[in-house]
Each structure stands twice: as structure tokens, then as C-alpha cells.
Design a protein around this motif. Structure first.
Motif, PDB file in Angstrom:
ATOM      1  N   HIS A 185      28.646  23.798 -24.385  1.00 23.36           N
ATOM      2  CA  HIS A 185      28.211  22.827 -23.380  1.00 23.36           C
ATOM      3  C   HIS A 185      28.578  23.248 -21.961  1.00 23.36           C
ATOM      4  O   HIS A 185      28.154  22.610 -20.999  1.00 23.36           O
ATOM      5  CB  HIS A 185      28.845  21.457 -23.644  1.00 23.36           C
ATOM      6  CG  HIS A 185      28.534  20.908 -24.994  1.00 23.36           C
ATOM      7  ND1 HIS A 185      29.521  20.429 -25.823  1.00 23.36           N
ATOM      8  CD2 HIS A 185      27.373  20.769 -25.667  1.00 23.36           C
ATOM      9  CE1 HIS A 185      28.967  20.005 -26.952  1.00 23.36           C
ATOM     10  NE2 HIS A 185      27.666  20.212 -26.881  1.00 23.36           N
ATOM     11  N   LEU A 186      29.390  24.288 -21.821  1.00 24.94           N
ATOM     12  CA  LEU A 186      29.926  24.670 -20.516  1.00 24.94           C
ATOM     13  C   LEU A 186      29.016  25.653 -19.803  1.00 24.94           C
ATOM     14  O   LEU A 186      28.415  26.532 -20.409  1.00 24.94           O
ATOM     15  CB  LEU A 186      31.311  25.297 -20.678  1.00 24.94           C
ATOM     16  CG  LEU A 186      32.358  24.460 -21.418  1.00 24.94           C
ATOM     17  CD1 LEU A 186      33.669  25.238 -21.504  1.00 24.94           C
ATOM     18  CD2 LEU A 186      32.542  23.101 -20.776  1.00 24.94           C
ATOM     19  N   GLN A 187      28.962  25.514 -18.466  1.00 24.26           N
ATOM     20  CA  GLN A 187      28.274  26.511 -17.657  1.00 24.26           C
ATOM     21  C   GLN A 187      29.279  27.613 -17.314  1.00 24.26           C
ATOM     22  O   GLN A 187      30.440  27.505 -17.697  1.00 24.26           O
ATOM     23  CB  GLN A 187      27.599  25.850 -16.439  1.00 24.26           C
ATOM     24  CG  GLN A 187      28.424  24.784 -15.743  1.00 24.26           C
ATOM     25  CD  GLN A 187      29.063  25.273 -14.495  1.00 24.26           C
ATOM     26  OE1 GLN A 187      29.758  26.276 -14.484  1.00 24.26           O
ATOM     27  NE2 GLN A 187      28.862  24.532 -13.423  1.00 24.26           N
ATOM     28  N   PRO A 188      28.861  28.676 -16.659  1.00 18.91           N
ATOM     29  CA  PRO A 188      29.756  29.829 -16.450  1.00 18.91           C
ATOM     30  C   PRO A 188      31.063  29.524 -15.718  1.00 18.91           C
ATOM     31  O   PRO A 188      31.999  30.322 -15.786  1.00 18.91           O
ATOM     32  CB  PRO A 188      28.898  30.801 -15.633  1.00 18.91           C
ATOM     33  CG  PRO A 188      27.491  30.447 -15.977  1.00 18.91           C
ATOM     34  CD  PRO A 188      27.504  28.955 -16.188  1.00 18.91           C
ATOM     35  N   TYR A 189      31.159  28.397 -15.024  1.00 20.35           N
ATOM     36  CA  TYR A 189      32.381  28.063 -14.279  1.00 20.35           C
ATOM     37  C   TYR A 189      33.341  27.196 -15.071  1.00 20.35           C
ATOM     38  O   TYR A 189      34.320  26.692 -14.535  1.00 20.35           O
ATOM     39  CB  TYR A 189      32.009  27.406 -12.945  1.00 20.35           C
ATOM     40  CG  TYR A 189      31.051  28.273 -12.154  1.00 20.35           C
ATOM     41  CD1 TYR A 189      31.480  29.451 -11.561  1.00 20.35           C
ATOM     42  CD2 TYR A 189      29.714  27.925 -12.054  1.00 20.35           C
ATOM     43  CE1 TYR A 189      30.592  30.270 -10.874  1.00 20.35           C
ATOM     44  CE2 TYR A 189      28.815  28.739 -11.361  1.00 20.35           C
ATOM     45  CZ  TYR A 189      29.267  29.905 -10.779  1.00 20.35           C
ATOM     46  OH  TYR A 189      28.393  30.714 -10.110  1.00 20.35           O
ATOM     47  N   GLY A 190      33.055  27.012 -16.362  1.00 20.07           N
ATOM     48  CA  GLY A 190      33.985  26.311 -17.242  1.00 20.07           C
ATOM     49  C   GLY A 190      33.875  24.797 -17.237  1.00 20.07           C
ATOM     50  O   GLY A 190      34.750  24.125 -17.760  1.00 20.07           O
TER      51      GLY A 190
ATOM     52  N   GLY B  53      22.918  19.650 -17.142  1.00 22.88           N
ATOM     53  CA  GLY B  53      21.819  19.308 -18.030  1.00 22.88           C
ATOM     54  C   GLY B  53      22.276  18.526 -19.251  1.00 22.88           C
ATOM     55  O   GLY B  53      21.522  17.725 -19.805  1.00 22.88           O
ATOM     56  N   ILE B  54      23.509  18.746 -19.667  1.00 24.06           N
ATOM     57  CA  ILE B  54      24.061  18.000 -20.810  1.00 24.06           C
ATOM     58  C   ILE B  54      24.123  16.520 -20.462  1.00 24.06           C
ATOM     59  O   ILE B  54      23.772  15.660 -21.280  1.00 24.06           O
ATOM     60  CB  ILE B  54      25.451  18.540 -21.188  1.00 24.06           C
ATOM     61  CG1 ILE B  54      25.366  19.980 -21.684  1.00 24.06           C
ATOM     62  CG2 ILE B  54      26.128  17.629 -22.211  1.00 24.06           C
ATOM     63  CD1 ILE B  54      24.607  20.174 -22.986  1.00 24.06           C
ATOM     64  N   ASN B  55      24.570  16.198 -19.245  1.00 26.95           N
ATOM     65  CA  ASN B  55      24.629  14.792 -18.820  1.00 26.95           C
ATOM     66  C   ASN B  55      23.245  14.161 -18.848  1.00 26.95           C
ATOM     67  O   ASN B  55      23.071  13.009 -19.264  1.00 26.95           O
ATOM     68  CB  ASN B  55      25.218  14.679 -17.415  1.00 26.95           C
ATOM     69  CG  ASN B  55      26.635  15.175 -17.343  1.00 26.95           C
ATOM     70  OD1 ASN B  55      27.397  15.049 -18.293  1.00 26.95           O
ATOM     71  ND2 ASN B  55      26.993  15.762 -16.218  1.00 26.95           N
ATOM     72  N   THR B  56      22.246  14.907 -18.414  1.00 24.83           N
ATOM     73  CA  THR B  56      20.875  14.403 -18.405  1.00 24.83           C
ATOM     74  C   THR B  56      20.359  14.210 -19.829  1.00 24.83           C
ATOM     75  O   THR B  56      19.701  13.205 -20.127  1.00 24.83           O
ATOM     76  CB  THR B  56      19.965  15.343 -17.612  1.00 24.83           C
ATOM     77  OG1 THR B  56      20.511  15.503 -16.291  1.00 24.83           O
ATOM     78  CG2 THR B  56      18.558  14.799 -17.504  1.00 24.83           C
TER      79      THR B  56
ATOM     80  N   ILE C 166      29.099  12.385 -11.357  1.00 26.23           N
ATOM     81  CA  ILE C 166      30.235  11.720 -10.711  1.00 26.23           C
ATOM     82  C   ILE C 166      31.445  12.649 -10.604  1.00 26.23           C
ATOM     83  O   ILE C 166      32.093  12.718  -9.573  1.00 26.23           O
ATOM     84  CB  ILE C 166      30.623  10.436 -11.474  1.00 26.23           C
ATOM     85  CG1 ILE C 166      29.408   9.516 -11.644  1.00 26.23           C
ATOM     86  CG2 ILE C 166      31.766   9.711 -10.790  1.00 26.23           C
ATOM     87  CD1 ILE C 166      28.762   9.082 -10.341  1.00 26.23           C
ATOM     88  N   ARG C 167      31.746  13.359 -11.688  1.00 29.37           N
ATOM     89  CA  ARG C 167      32.870  14.299 -11.654  1.00 29.37           C
ATOM     90  C   ARG C 167      32.674  15.358 -12.723  1.00 29.37           C
ATOM     91  O   ARG C 167      31.944  15.151 -13.680  1.00 29.37           O
ATOM     92  CB  ARG C 167      34.206  13.588 -11.848  1.00 29.37           C
ATOM     93  CG  ARG C 167      34.379  12.938 -13.195  1.00 29.37           C
ATOM     94  CD  ARG C 167      35.714  12.184 -13.270  1.00 29.37           C
ATOM     95  NE  ARG C 167      35.746  11.374 -14.459  1.00 29.37           N
ATOM     96  CZ  ARG C 167      36.450  11.657 -15.547  1.00 29.37           C
ATOM     97  NH1 ARG C 167      37.190  12.742 -15.586  1.00 29.37           N
ATOM     98  NH2 ARG C 167      36.430  10.859 -16.589  1.00 29.37           N
ATOM     99  N   ALA C 168      33.356  16.467 -12.556  1.00 30.16           N
ATOM    100  CA  ALA C 168      33.258  17.570 -13.512  1.00 30.16           C
ATOM    101  C   ALA C 168      34.101  17.265 -14.748  1.00 30.16           C
ATOM    102  O   ALA C 168      35.152  16.642 -14.663  1.00 30.16           O
ATOM    103  CB  ALA C 168      33.737  18.866 -12.860  1.00 30.16           C
ATOM    104  N   ILE C 169      33.616  17.730 -15.891  1.00 37.15           N
ATOM    105  CA  ILE C 169      34.344  17.583 -17.157  1.00 37.15           C
ATOM    106  C   ILE C 169      34.498  18.972 -17.755  1.00 37.15           C
ATOM    107  O   ILE C 169      33.543  19.742 -17.810  1.00 37.15           O
ATOM    108  CB  ILE C 169      33.580  16.658 -18.126  1.00 37.15           C
ATOM    109  CG1 ILE C 169      33.458  15.256 -17.537  1.00 37.15           C
ATOM    110  CG2 ILE C 169      34.277  16.617 -19.482  1.00 37.15           C
ATOM    111  CD1 ILE C 169      32.604  14.326 -18.367  1.00 37.15           C
ATOM    112  N   ARG C 170      35.702  19.274 -18.216  1.00 37.93           N
ATOM    113  CA  ARG C 170      35.991  20.575 -18.816  1.00 37.93           C
ATOM    114  C   ARG C 170      36.293  20.476 -20.307  1.00 37.93           C
ATOM    115  O   ARG C 170      36.109  21.445 -21.048  1.00 37.93           O
ATOM    116  CB  ARG C 170      37.179  21.237 -18.117  1.00 37.93           C
ATOM    117  CG  ARG C 170      36.912  21.572 -16.676  1.00 37.93           C
ATOM    118  CD  ARG C 170      38.124  22.241 -16.038  1.00 37.93           C
ATOM    119  NE  ARG C 170      37.881  22.495 -14.633  1.00 37.93           N
ATOM    120  CZ  ARG C 170      37.197  23.522 -14.158  1.00 37.93           C
ATOM    121  NH1 ARG C 170      36.670  24.384 -14.969  1.00 37.93           N
ATOM    122  NH2 ARG C 170      37.019  23.669 -12.863  1.00 37.93           N
ATOM    123  N   GLU C 171      36.777  19.322 -20.731  1.00 37.91           N
ATOM    124  CA  GLU C 171      37.207  19.170 -22.120  1.00 37.91           C
ATOM    125  C   GLU C 171      37.218  17.688 -22.488  1.00 37.91           C
ATOM    126  O   GLU C 171      37.008  16.832 -21.624  1.00 37.91           O
ATOM    127  CB  GLU C 171      38.605  19.755 -22.322  1.00 37.91           C
ATOM    128  CG  GLU C 171      39.664  19.081 -21.462  1.00 37.91           C
ATOM    129  CD  GLU C 171      41.022  19.758 -21.547  1.00 37.91           C
ATOM    130  OE1 GLU C 171      41.131  20.827 -22.163  1.00 37.91           O
ATOM    131  OE2 GLU C 171      41.974  19.193 -20.991  1.00 37.91           O
TER     132      GLU C 171
END
Length: 99
Positions: free
Chosen positions: A29-34, A39-42, A73-78
Motif C-alpha cells: 500500500h506504500l508509495q516510494p516514500y514509505g 490512491g488507496i484512500n480514494t 488529512i495526514r500521512a499514514i505509514r503503519e
């Protein structure tokens, strides 16, 4: 395998008035920046709205999305992502949902 199965999206609640989905964050689910790819949110929002819309149509009919707007709204990593969708308007030919 369909998209929900591939991404690990769980249908926790699907009714005419409310849809709740969850998805554990995985490396795919992660893009190259972790962080989780936007698109997952969409996909989560459209899936929740589409499931709810289809709960409101007559048997034999199918509701599909015609427009999606996503604000991150905010980035999610895990962890786990949860989405709740509710209808703003349910008409005969068009529905509007917020997720």
C-alpha cells in the motif's frame, strides 16, 4: 481475486445508511516514500460509497461511482485504516456519500 481481496479491505458494516471498512496497512500500500499511497484512500472511499449506494438500489440494479474527490488529512505509514461512509442524498438516479 478482486480489488478488495487484493488490498485486504474488510467490510465491517454495510447498510443503507452507513458503511464501515478497515484495511491493515501493508508494504504493497506504500508509495516510494514509505507512506500509504493516496490512491488507496480514494479506493477506500469509493468502495465504501459504492457499497452503501448499492444497498439502496432495487434488486437487479447496480450503482457505480460518477465522481470522487479526495482530500488527504495526514500521512499514514503503519497500522490500520478505517473508513466510515454515510449518505448525504439518496435519490432515484443519483446518490451523494461522504467518507
Amino acid at each position: 481475486m478482486n480489488l478488495l481481496e487484493n488490498l485486504g479491505i474488510h467490510q465491517d458494516l454495510v447498510t443503507k445508511d452507513r458503511v464501515e471498512l478497515s484495511m491493515p496497512v501493508q508494504a504493497k500500500h506504500l508509495q516510494p516514500y514509505g507512506i500509504v499511497h493516496g490512491g488507496i484512500n480514494t479506493v477506500l472511499a469509493e468502495t465504501a460509497a459504492s457499497l452503501g449506494a448499492n444497498a439502496n438500489v432495487a434488486p437487479g440494479r447496480i450503482a457505480v461511482g460518477v465522481n470522487v474527490t479526495t482530500q488527504h488529512i495526514r500521512a499514514i505509514r503503519e497500522g490500520e485504516i478505517f473508513v466510515v461512509a454515510t449518505p448525504d442524498h439518496v435519490g432515484h438516479t443519483l446518490q451523494t456519500w461522504q467518507a
